[in-house]
Design a protein around this motif. Sequence first.
Motif, PDB file in Angstrom:
ATOM      1  N   ILE A 166      -2.519   1.785  12.842  1.00  0.00           N
ATOM      2  CA  ILE A 166      -0.459   1.006  12.014  1.00  0.00           C
ATOM      3  C   ILE A 166      -0.728  -0.830  13.358  1.00  0.00           C
ATOM      4  O   ILE A 166       0.364  -0.953  12.615  1.00  0.00           O
ATOM      5  N   VAL A 167      -1.783  -0.019  14.244  1.00  0.00           N
ATOM      6  CA  VAL A 167      -1.381  -0.681  15.347  1.00  0.00           C
ATOM      7  C   VAL A 167      -2.487  -1.730  15.753  1.00  0.00           C
ATOM      8  O   VAL A 167      -1.880  -2.461  15.789  1.00  0.00           O
ATOM      9  N   SER A 168      -2.985  -1.950  15.299  1.00  0.00           N
ATOM     10  CA  SER A 168      -3.801  -2.665  14.542  1.00  0.00           C
ATOM     11  C   SER A 168      -5.502  -2.718  13.488  1.00  0.00           C
ATOM     12  O   SER A 168      -6.082  -2.620  13.115  1.00  0.00           O
ATOM     13  N   PRO A 169      -4.379  -2.995  12.900  1.00  0.00           N
ATOM     14  CA  PRO A 169      -4.762  -2.335  11.095  1.00  0.00           C
ATOM     15  C   PRO A 169      -5.776  -4.284  11.106  1.00  0.00           C
ATOM     16  O   PRO A 169      -6.200  -4.574  11.521  1.00  0.00           O
ATOM     17  N   SER A 221       4.008   1.582   5.956  1.00  0.00           N
ATOM     18  CA  SER A 221       2.996   1.622   5.613  1.00  0.00           C
ATOM     19  C   SER A 221       2.263   3.020   5.424  1.00  0.00           C
ATOM     20  O   SER A 221       3.074   3.215   5.477  1.00  0.00           O
ATOM     21  N   ASP A 222       1.326   2.818   4.241  1.00  0.00           N
ATOM     22  CA  ASP A 222       1.058   4.244   3.956  1.00  0.00           C
ATOM     23  C   ASP A 222       0.441   4.762   5.199  1.00  0.00           C
ATOM     24  O   ASP A 222       0.111   5.542   5.127  1.00  0.00           O
ATOM     25  N   GLY A 223      -0.418   4.367   6.349  1.00  0.00           N
ATOM     26  CA  GLY A 223      -0.344   4.747   7.812  1.00  0.00           C
ATOM     27  C   GLY A 223       0.842   5.239   7.712  1.00  0.00           C
ATOM     28  O   GLY A 223       0.851   6.608   9.124  1.00  0.00           O
ATOM     29  N   HIS A 224       2.451   5.041   8.161  1.00  0.00           N
ATOM     30  CA  HIS A 224       3.769   5.567   8.761  1.00  0.00           C
ATOM     31  C   HIS A 224       3.684   6.723   7.885  1.00  0.00           C
ATOM     32  O   HIS A 224       3.823   8.126   8.049  1.00  0.00           O
ATOM     33  N   ILE A 225       3.260   7.245   6.538  1.00  0.00           N
ATOM     34  CA  ILE A 225       2.779   7.827   5.577  1.00  0.00           C
ATOM     35  C   ILE A 225       2.231   9.092   5.847  1.00  0.00           C
ATOM     36  O   ILE A 225       2.715   9.615   6.222  1.00  0.00           O
ATOM     37  N   VAL A 226       0.928   8.803   6.349  1.00  0.00           N
ATOM     38  CA  VAL A 226      -0.088   9.428   7.197  1.00  0.00           C
ATOM     39  C   VAL A 226       0.312  11.037   8.308  1.00  0.00           C
ATOM     40  O   VAL A 226       1.056  11.643   8.088  1.00  0.00           O
ATOM     41  N   LEU A 227       1.463   9.491   9.104  1.00  0.00           N
ATOM     42  CA  LEU A 227       1.651  10.143  10.293  1.00  0.00           C
ATOM     43  C   LEU A 227       2.958  11.356   9.902  1.00  0.00           C
ATOM     44  O   LEU A 227       3.067  12.521  10.248  1.00  0.00           O
ATOM     45  N   ALA A 228       3.690  10.442   8.446  1.00  0.00           N
ATOM     46  CA  ALA A 228       4.783  11.675   8.740  1.00  0.00           C
ATOM     47  C   ALA A 228       4.656  12.912   7.815  1.00  0.00           C
ATOM     48  O   ALA A 228       4.846  14.047   8.343  1.00  0.00           O
ATOM     49  N   LEU A 263      -5.332   0.541  -2.508  1.00  0.00           N
ATOM     50  CA  LEU A 263      -5.324  -0.715  -1.917  1.00  0.00           C
ATOM     51  C   LEU A 263      -5.896  -0.723  -0.297  1.00  0.00           C
ATOM     52  O   LEU A 263      -6.414  -1.602  -0.010  1.00  0.00           O
ATOM     53  N   GLY A 264      -6.070   0.373  -0.125  1.00  0.00           N
ATOM     54  CA  GLY A 264      -6.889   0.816   1.312  1.00  0.00           C
ATOM     55  C   GLY A 264      -5.607   0.696   2.339  1.00  0.00           C
ATOM     56  O   GLY A 264      -6.290  -0.610   3.399  1.00  0.00           O
ATOM     57  N   GLY A 265      -4.476   0.969   2.671  1.00  0.00           N
ATOM     58  CA  GLY A 265      -4.350  -0.315   3.967  1.00  0.00           C
ATOM     59  C   GLY A 265      -4.521   1.224   4.564  1.00  0.00           C
ATOM     60  O   GLY A 265      -5.479   1.890   5.096  1.00  0.00           O
ATOM     61  N   ALA A 266      -3.606   1.364   6.042  1.00  0.00           N
ATOM     62  CA  ALA A 266      -4.362   1.945   6.809  1.00  0.00           C
ATOM     63  C   ALA A 266      -4.591   3.547   7.164  1.00  0.00           C
ATOM     64  O   ALA A 266      -5.434   4.257   7.637  1.00  0.00           O
ATOM     65  N   GLY A 267      -3.320   3.870   6.250  1.00  0.00           N
ATOM     66  CA  GLY A 267      -3.533   5.064   6.038  1.00  0.00           C
ATOM     67  C   GLY A 267      -4.623   6.290   4.717  1.00  0.00           C
ATOM     68  O   GLY A 267      -5.789   5.838   5.650  1.00  0.00           O
ATOM     69  N   ASP A 307       0.382  -1.481  -0.184  1.00  0.00           N
ATOM     70  CA  ASP A 307      -0.254   0.083   0.011  1.00  0.00           C
ATOM     71  C   ASP A 307       0.903   0.830   0.050  1.00  0.00           C
ATOM     72  O   ASP A 307       0.649   2.712  -0.567  1.00  0.00           O
ATOM     73  N   ALA A 308       1.669   0.912   0.874  1.00  0.00           N
ATOM     74  CA  ALA A 308       3.100   2.606   0.743  1.00  0.00           C
ATOM     75  C   ALA A 308       3.505   2.828  -0.785  1.00  0.00           C
ATOM     76  O   ALA A 308       3.218   4.266  -1.322  1.00  0.00           O
TER      77      ALA A 308
END
Length: 179
Positions: free
Chosen positions: A174-177, A136-143, A41-45, A8-9
């Motif tokens: 990101i901790v509970s996908p 993940s894309d969730g880490h990208i959102v946090l960044a 893809l619809g990941g965490a972010g 997803d990232a």
Amino acid sequence: MFERFTNDAREAVVKAQEEARTLRHDRITSGHVLLGVLGPLGGAGGRALRAHDLTPALLRPLVAREVDGLDPDALAAIGIDLEAVRQATEASFGPGALDGGGREARPGHIPFTANAKKALELSLRVAIRHRHRSISDGHIVLALLMLPDSSAGRALRAGGVDPDALKETALREIVSPAA
């Protein structure tokens, strides 16, 4: 670093390039990366952004309004109303005149702006901080949230997002996908 990106990232980065190309921008900004996270893809972010009612249809015009990296708030501070300039230009030259409408879509590689690169670098730091082996894309959102003065930060503000609430949602994702 890209070898640590989840699918997803990676898709978010590819989609960011497609968004820049579609908008006929000559650089990939953090705003394009934000749009990329909303990819298919619809990941965490992507889930975190959608939980805050953010969609490509809402964000794309906000990102498109960035004219060659011009910051509407900075221009307003010196007495220039970018929206008034845009309206006057479009009245004379037609809709989208400042959006690169006259430029051809750029073939090949489109470079990343400094803030877009910084967001991707920060996503690695976020993953490491949370002891995750992949990005993940969730880490990208946090960044992206760590760069409030970037194109993505301005688009999120214009979209009415509470950055703290989005951060909480992204952290939860990101901790509970989703299974």
